[in-house]
Write a protein that holds these residues in place. Structure first.
Motif, mmCIF file in Angstrom:
data_model
loop_
_atom_site.group_PDB
_atom_site.id
_atom_site.type_symbol
_atom_site.label_atom_id
_atom_site.label_comp_id
_atom_site.label_asym_id
_atom_site.label_seq_id
_atom_site.Cartn_x
_atom_site.Cartn_y
_atom_site.Cartn_z
ATOM 1 N N GLN A 194 0.842 -1.273 0.080
ATOM 2 C CA GLN A 194 0.163 0.025 0.123
ATOM 3 C C GLN A 194 0.778 1.318 -0.022
ATOM 4 O O GLN A 194 2.070 1.304 0.646
ATOM 5 N N HIS A 195 0.394 2.253 -0.565
ATOM 6 C CA HIS A 195 1.110 3.473 -0.659
ATOM 7 C C HIS A 195 0.079 4.693 -0.773
ATOM 8 O O HIS A 195 -1.130 4.730 -0.711
ATOM 9 N N GLU A 196 0.946 5.837 -0.683
ATOM 10 C CA GLU A 196 -0.133 7.123 -0.717
ATOM 11 C C GLU A 196 -0.171 7.560 -2.152
ATOM 12 O O GLU A 196 -0.709 8.780 -2.518
ATOM 13 N N LEU A 197 0.573 7.282 -3.128
ATOM 14 C CA LEU A 197 0.386 7.858 -4.651
ATOM 15 C C LEU A 197 -1.042 7.661 -5.314
ATOM 16 O O LEU A 197 -1.539 6.546 -5.187
ATOM 17 N N ASP A 198 -1.578 8.577 -5.815
ATOM 18 C CA ASP A 198 -2.818 8.506 -6.443
ATOM 19 C C ASP A 198 -2.481 8.663 -8.018
ATOM 20 O O ASP A 198 -2.412 9.414 -8.801
ATOM 21 N N PHE A 199 -2.342 7.127 -8.547
ATOM 22 C CA PHE A 199 -2.174 6.889 -9.977
ATOM 23 C C PHE A 199 -3.547 7.367 -10.795
ATOM 24 O O PHE A 199 -4.503 6.993 -10.379
ATOM 25 N N PHE A 200 -3.072 7.930 -11.928
ATOM 26 C CA PHE A 200 -4.369 8.217 -12.706
ATOM 27 C C PHE A 200 -4.880 6.788 -13.413
ATOM 28 O O PHE A 200 -4.038 6.176 -13.965
ATOM 29 N N SER A 201 -6.167 6.548 -13.367
ATOM 30 C CA SER A 201 -6.447 5.026 -13.618
ATOM 31 C C SER A 201 -7.276 5.092 -14.796
ATOM 32 O O SER A 201 -8.407 4.579 -15.169
ATOM 33 N N ASN A 202 -6.505 5.752 -15.857
ATOM 34 C CA ASN A 202 -7.011 5.668 -17.212
ATOM 35 C C ASN A 202 -5.600 5.728 -18.085
ATOM 36 O O ASN A 202 -4.886 5.764 -17.762
ATOM 37 N N GLY A 203 -6.035 5.799 -19.491
ATOM 38 C CA GLY A 203 -4.715 5.743 -20.266
ATOM 39 C C GLY A 203 -4.058 7.134 -20.365
ATOM 40 O O GLY A 203 -4.432 8.205 -19.834
ATOM 41 N N TYR A 204 -2.923 7.134 -21.016
ATOM 42 C CA TYR A 204 -2.161 8.125 -21.128
ATOM 43 C C TYR A 204 -2.995 9.425 -22.024
ATOM 44 O O TYR A 204 -2.585 10.545 -21.551
ATOM 45 N N ALA A 205 -3.667 8.873 -22.792
ATOM 46 C CA ALA A 205 -4.157 9.995 -23.840
ATOM 47 C C ALA A 205 -5.251 10.625 -23.074
ATOM 48 O O ALA A 205 -5.401 11.913 -23.195
ATOM 49 N N GLN A 206 -6.188 9.990 -22.005
ATOM 50 C CA GLN A 206 -6.847 10.630 -21.082
ATOM 51 C C GLN A 206 -6.295 11.602 -20.063
ATOM 52 O O GLN A 206 -6.806 12.690 -19.954
ATOM 53 N N ALA A 207 -5.292 10.881 -19.660
ATOM 54 C CA ALA A 207 -4.459 11.999 -18.591
ATOM 55 C C ALA A 207 -3.793 13.257 -19.530
ATOM 56 O O ALA A 207 -3.917 14.421 -19.005
ATOM 57 N N TYR A 208 -3.407 13.097 -20.491
ATOM 58 C CA TYR A 208 -2.870 13.937 -21.494
ATOM 59 C C TYR A 208 -3.782 15.249 -21.492
ATOM 60 O O TYR A 208 -3.740 16.260 -21.646
ATOM 61 N N ASP A 209 -5.196 14.698 -22.220
ATOM 62 C CA ASP A 209 -6.392 15.539 -22.347
ATOM 63 C C ASP A 209 -6.736 16.312 -20.895
ATOM 64 O O ASP A 209 -7.081 17.506 -21.209
ATOM 65 N N LEU A 210 -6.750 15.817 -20.023
ATOM 66 C CA LEU A 210 -7.066 16.218 -18.659
ATOM 67 C C LEU A 210 -6.092 17.382 -18.304
ATOM 68 O O LEU A 210 -6.515 18.515 -17.989
ATOM 69 N N ALA A 211 -4.945 16.948 -18.519
ATOM 70 C CA ALA A 211 -4.004 18.050 -18.210
ATOM 71 C C ALA A 211 -4.085 19.352 -19.146
ATOM 72 O O ALA A 211 -3.774 20.446 -18.552
ATOM 73 N N LYS A 212 -4.104 18.998 -20.146
ATOM 74 C CA LYS A 212 -4.497 20.057 -21.260
ATOM 75 C C LYS A 212 -5.682 20.971 -20.842
ATOM 76 O O LYS A 212 -5.691 22.220 -20.987
ATOM 77 N N LYS A 213 -6.537 20.197 -20.427
ATOM 78 C CA LYS A 213 -7.960 20.866 -20.372
ATOM 79 C C LYS A 213 -7.938 21.861 -19.070
ATOM 80 O O LYS A 213 -8.269 22.906 -19.143
ATOM 81 N N ASP A 214 -7.327 21.334 -18.213
ATOM 82 C CA ASP A 214 -7.377 22.115 -16.606
ATOM 83 C C ASP A 214 -5.992 22.756 -16.401
ATOM 84 O O ASP A 214 -5.871 23.287 -15.554
ATOM 85 N N LEU A 215 -5.184 22.782 -17.583
ATOM 86 C CA LEU A 215 -3.745 23.381 -17.242
ATOM 87 C C LEU A 215 -3.200 23.016 -15.953
ATOM 88 O O LEU A 215 -2.570 23.679 -15.265
ATOM 89 N N LYS A 216 -3.042 21.629 -16.076
ATOM 90 C CA LYS A 216 -1.943 21.050 -15.058
ATOM 91 C C LYS A 216 -0.884 20.379 -15.486
ATOM 92 O O LYS A 216 -0.886 20.352 -16.770
ATOM 93 N N PHE A 217 -0.015 19.767 -14.617
ATOM 94 C CA PHE A 217 1.067 19.430 -14.923
ATOM 95 C C PHE A 217 1.029 17.748 -14.965
ATOM 96 O O PHE A 217 0.398 17.093 -13.706
ATOM 97 N N LEU A 218 1.405 17.103 -15.986
ATOM 98 C CA LEU A 218 1.297 15.777 -16.020
ATOM 99 C C LEU A 218 2.734 14.977 -15.778
ATOM 100 O O LEU A 218 3.784 15.230 -16.684
ATOM 101 N N LEU A 219 2.843 14.453 -14.853
ATOM 102 C CA LEU A 219 3.843 13.478 -14.395
ATOM 103 C C LEU A 219 3.898 11.978 -15.008
ATOM 104 O O LEU A 219 3.022 11.379 -14.496
ATOM 105 N N VAL A 220 4.625 11.696 -15.853
ATOM 106 C CA VAL A 220 4.757 10.416 -16.456
ATOM 107 C C VAL A 220 5.877 9.710 -15.647
ATOM 108 O O VAL A 220 7.083 9.987 -16.020
ATOM 109 N N VAL A 221 5.544 8.393 -15.272
ATOM 110 C CA VAL A 221 6.672 7.513 -14.814
ATOM 111 C C VAL A 221 6.551 6.352 -15.506
ATOM 112 O O VAL A 221 5.586 5.695 -15.580
ATOM 113 N N LEU A 222 7.574 6.004 -16.043
ATOM 114 C CA LEU A 222 7.920 4.706 -16.824
ATOM 115 C C LEU A 222 8.810 3.826 -16.144
ATOM 116 O O LEU A 222 9.869 4.193 -15.964
ATOM 117 N N LEU A 223 8.526 2.417 -15.834
ATOM 118 C CA LEU A 223 9.163 1.361 -14.886
ATOM 119 C C LEU A 223 9.423 0.210 -16.255
ATOM 120 O O LEU A 223 8.754 0.046 -16.972
#
Length: 515
Positions: A194-223
């Motif tokens: 268990q952890h405290e990180l709130d991962f975006f539970s959808n695809g990268y394109a949806q997170a991309y669109d949300l960051a563009k719509k709300d003018l937020k920062f999208l942090l992409v972590v690739l493992l």
């Protein structure tokens, strides 16, 4: 057309329609939308794709801008030399380093592509399909009955089968974007707890669109699960309280999306973001200084670094671009407020217009009701006047057709004493074989006969059917002598009789329709 010189009247009808469609989809300011539409040759689909996917820089426009911004050399000499300071260098504009565009990745697994076989080809291949199903069923039954053979042969195959097993274990079932994100989050929790990180539970394109719509920062972590530093990076850096608190802070406006490069989506994103080393993190945000629709990679963090350095890199990139995003956010809020005010004004205007239409409808209905009432009153008055005129004409005509009173010395005479409604008593002789209608007509036309005003040239009114508004009644015993039955006066009354004239009210009409 410059942004500050935006004039809707200068646009053609097709351009206005394209501008309305583009602003309805992207919610962008018209002045900024026109410049993008002009660069897209007023193609709405291309402009919308540039808005969501980011617009690559135009080298021709950059060359023109650099040529326009560079100062022209002096006419006398390109360099000035003095004894004190030598050559005076010409000033050079300081250009901000251009950021790499962050494209919008929408992966589609190959198994989701649906290929429909033509009907004729499917009909031709039907026998082969049946044969294939029979063979596959037979082989499946054989494998079920002799399932011990692979285990016996595996001991002999030994080393040759081992590479194949290792190659099979790396395969992952391709899923859609939402299910892939859910699988990564589940595997991440199973591996690191268990952890405290709130991962975006959808695809990268949806997170991309949300960051563009709300003018937020999208942090992409690739493992990469096969990398040696992945577990250490996750446990010591990504899940550290310092990094988790900074990412979860609402003031930083960060959307966290993570993925494993074993999945097709994350692998394509790693290539698009120019990932050269794992673990990898990138910050994607909108860059209004480049374009009103561009999304760029403003920071890249590769390899194993301590939490403090990771947070410092994030804080530096976010603080450097927060000002431009705040300005864009304020401009967007102002546009939204203006749009809301315009919609409220339009709504108020529509309500006022609806009220005016309702009042006009009510006035029109009242006028129609009033005119209809007047027409009905006029029609009733004309009908009453026509009925009165027809009644008078009928009385004149009927008075001239009443048989004359017979002499008293004749036989077959019936003497009738009639009390009128006015109280006057009238005595009249009728022939015994006369019909009762003659007696009723005499009572109806008595005032004309008594006044001698009967006309001999009056004809019966056309379409008029007379109804007597009275009845003749014998008082002792009371007998009503109506017009029904067809018996003559002598049979109904006898040689003599006393009759009373009783008026018939409108309520009694139904009972005396035959009078």
């Amino acid at each position: 057309m410059a942004d500050g010189d935006f004039d809707p009247t200068q646009l053609s009808d097709s351009q206005k329609e394209a501008l309305g469609t583009y602003t309805a989809v992207t919610n962008q300011e018209p002045s900024a939308a026109i410049s993008l539409l002009e660069r897209s040759q007023w193609n709405v689909q291309i402009a919308i794709a540039k808005f969501f996917d980011g617009e690559a820089p135009d080298p021709v426009e950059e060359a023109r801008a650099s040529m326009a911004s560079s100062p022209a050399p002096p006419a006398s000499s390109s360099r000035q030399e003095t004894l004190m300071n030598g050559f005076s260098p010409s000033p050079r504009p300081s250009n901000r380093p251009r950021l790499d565009a962050a494209p919008r990745i929408v992966p589609q697994p190959e198994h989701q592509n649906v290929y429909r076989t033509p009907f004729i080809l499917a009909l031709v291949l039907t026998p082969f399909n049946l044969i294939y199903r029979l063979l596959s069923g037979s082989l499946g039954l054989f494998a079920y009955l002799f399932s011990f053979l692979p285990r016996m042969l595996s001991g002999r195959a030994g080393s040759r089968a081992q590479p194949l097993r290792q190659r099979d274990t790396t395969g992952r079932r391709p899923l859609n974007a939402r299910d892939t994100a859910a699988r990564f989050i589940r595997e991440f929790e199973e591996e690191y707890g268990q952890h405290e990180l709130d991962f975006f539970s959808n695809g990268y394109a949806q997170a991309y669109d949300l960051a563009k719509k709300d003018l937020k920062f999208l942090l992409v972590v690739l493992l990469s699960p096969e990398h040696d530093d992945t577990s250490t990076f996750v446990r010591s850096t990504l899940l550290s309280p310092e990094v988790a608190n900074y990412i979860n802070d609402p003031q930083n406006k960060i959307i966290l999306w993570a993925g494993s490069v074993q999945d097709s989506e994350a692998y394509q994103i790693s290539n698009a973001l120019n990932c050269s080393k794992f673990p990898f993190a990138a910050v994607v945000a909108q860059t209004p200084e480049d374009s009103s629709t561009s999304m760029s990679t403003i920071a890249r963090i590769s390899g194993l670094i301590p939490p403090s350095a990771f947070v410092a890199r994030l804080r530096s990139a976010i603080s450097h671009h927060s000002t431009s995003l705040e300005r864009a956010r304020a401009s967007r809020n102002e546009q939204q407020a203006t749009r809301n005010l315009r919609e409220e004004q339009n709504s108020a205007y529509e309500r006022s217009l609806a009220q005016d239409r309702e009042r006009a409808r009510q006035r029109r209905e009242e006028e129609e009701a009033r005119s209809r009432t007047e027409r009905e009153k006029k029609a009733k008055a004309e009908a009453a006047e026509r009925a009165t005129r027809d009644l008078e004409q009928w009385r004149q005509w009927r008075a001239q057709n009443i048989p004359a009173e017979p002499s008293a010395s004749g036989e077959g005479i019936t003497r009738v004493s009639i009390r009128m409604t006015s109280g006057e008593r009238v005595v009249r002789k009728f022939r015994a074989e006369s019909d009762m209608e003659d007696l009723y007509a005499f009572v109806e036309c008595y005032d004309i006969l008594s006044g001698g005003a009967a006309s001999s040239s009056t004809s019966a009114p056309q379409g008029y059917q007379h109804r007597y508004r009275f009845r003749l009644v014998s008082p002792m015993p009371r007998v009503v002598h109506d017009l029904g039955g067809g018996d003559p006066i002598g049979k109904r009354i006898g040689r003599s009789g006393n009759l009373l004239v009783e008026s018939i009210d409108d309520d009694d009409d139904d009972g005396y329709d035959d009078i």
